[in-house]
Design an enzyme around this catalytic site. Sequence first.
Site, mmCIF file in Angstrom:
data_model
loop_
_atom_site.group_PDB
_atom_site.id
_atom_site.type_symbol
_atom_site.label_atom_id
_atom_site.label_comp_id
_atom_site.label_asym_id
_atom_site.label_seq_id
_atom_site.Cartn_x
_atom_site.Cartn_y
_atom_site.Cartn_z
ATOM 1 N N GLU A 1 11.555 -16.996 43.477
ATOM 2 C CA GLU A 1 11.352 -16.007 44.551
ATOM 3 C C GLU A 1 9.927 -16.066 45.093
ATOM 4 O O GLU A 1 9.187 -15.082 45.105
ATOM 5 C CB GLU A 1 11.706 -14.603 44.064
ATOM 6 C CG GLU A 1 13.184 -14.451 43.749
ATOM 7 C CD GLU A 1 13.613 -13.018 43.471
ATOM 8 O OE1 GLU A 1 14.783 -12.697 43.747
ATOM 9 O OE2 GLU A 1 12.782 -12.216 42.979
ATOM 10 N N GLU B 1 20.635 -15.731 43.204
ATOM 11 C CA GLU B 1 20.736 -14.471 42.474
ATOM 12 C C GLU B 1 21.535 -13.469 43.301
ATOM 13 O O GLU B 1 21.319 -13.351 44.512
ATOM 14 C CB GLU B 1 19.364 -13.849 42.206
ATOM 15 C CG GLU B 1 18.451 -14.616 41.309
ATOM 16 C CD GLU B 1 17.174 -13.843 41.005
ATOM 17 O OE1 GLU B 1 17.156 -12.600 41.180
ATOM 18 O OE2 GLU B 1 16.198 -14.480 40.595
#
Length: 363
Positions: free
Chosen positions: A162, A266
């Site tokens: 991320e 995710e």
Amino acid sequence: MNRVLAALVLCAAAVLPAAQPAHAATPLTMLGADVSSVQRSLDLGAKYYDASGAQRDPLDILKGVGVNYVRLRIWNNPVSGYNNKAKVLQYARTVKAKGLKLLVDFHYSDTWADPGKQYKPAAWASHGIGQLQTDVYDYTYDVCSSLKAQGTTPDSVQIGNEINVGMLWNDGKVVNNDFTNLSLLLKAGYNATKACNYGTQVIIHTADADSDAHARWFYDGIRAKGVPWDITGLSYYCMWHGTLSNLYNVISDVRSRYGKPVVIAETAYPFTADNADWEGNSVTSGCSGYGLTWQGQGAEFTAVQNTARNAGAIGVFYWEPTWYAVPGNGWDPANINGTGDGWDNMAVFNWTGHINPNVRWTP
């Protein structure tokens, strides 16, 4: 991703039906689960049960409901002694022995790396960008080569987790739209992976499923610096990243704009707002159209998969489906015994270790 403080950034998002596909949907080939916490749970005696109530290995249960890919995070030197190189090597043998593919998620940190924090490992704390390139190359190559040597070569890796505004801050942080340093680190990770095993796919992962503008800013930025990658990875949680229609548009855009496959690296959804332990839940609300029930969790995950498939993505990974509240398996690697589980309402196994019978991974 560390979700303990994530509730502070919740935004309201009504979930609308996914847009109609502009092309024929292709099957999802990466049907994934990030089970990075499960080694610790099993070591502490956690038990897992399938829909019929039979106690089984959690990977066998997940494989039985469609999972074919396992994602494992790796931290450089976590105080907990879990999610480090030794533990990833150990569990990779279990993953591969069950016929599952392996994605290794490099955080390049001793703890959680996510959009709000990208802490250097303590061993690299004083290193500047030149040394950090060597650090990333050597560490990535070492982990990959060690996995390869034991017959568990990773099928894919993430170079960072991320990394919306970079990694290994502050040296690798994007400041004033300057992607130079980040690009050097990403190239080091890519080159190390390919030197280890050319067939291992390199994923560049952001949590930019919220908007075309954010995704384009990041991926345009690294592309302009000549960063190579194989798969574009996005995180999507409806309570933070918006509607399924928006997700469809972002996947479609990045897929066509960069000419690379896309995966949802995710996603997750709560089956309850209740809390199983003393640690506050990271997510306490859901999204319009999906109740905080087993049925709602299953329906929302199905909708995410359908949207991803219709938009042309190749995979979806559920984040930490096995992390139900087990005392001693807390969220903080520096205090794993003294912290609890903020994800216990987001797992697909309930608080007694029984799987939600409504959750399935489908091609």
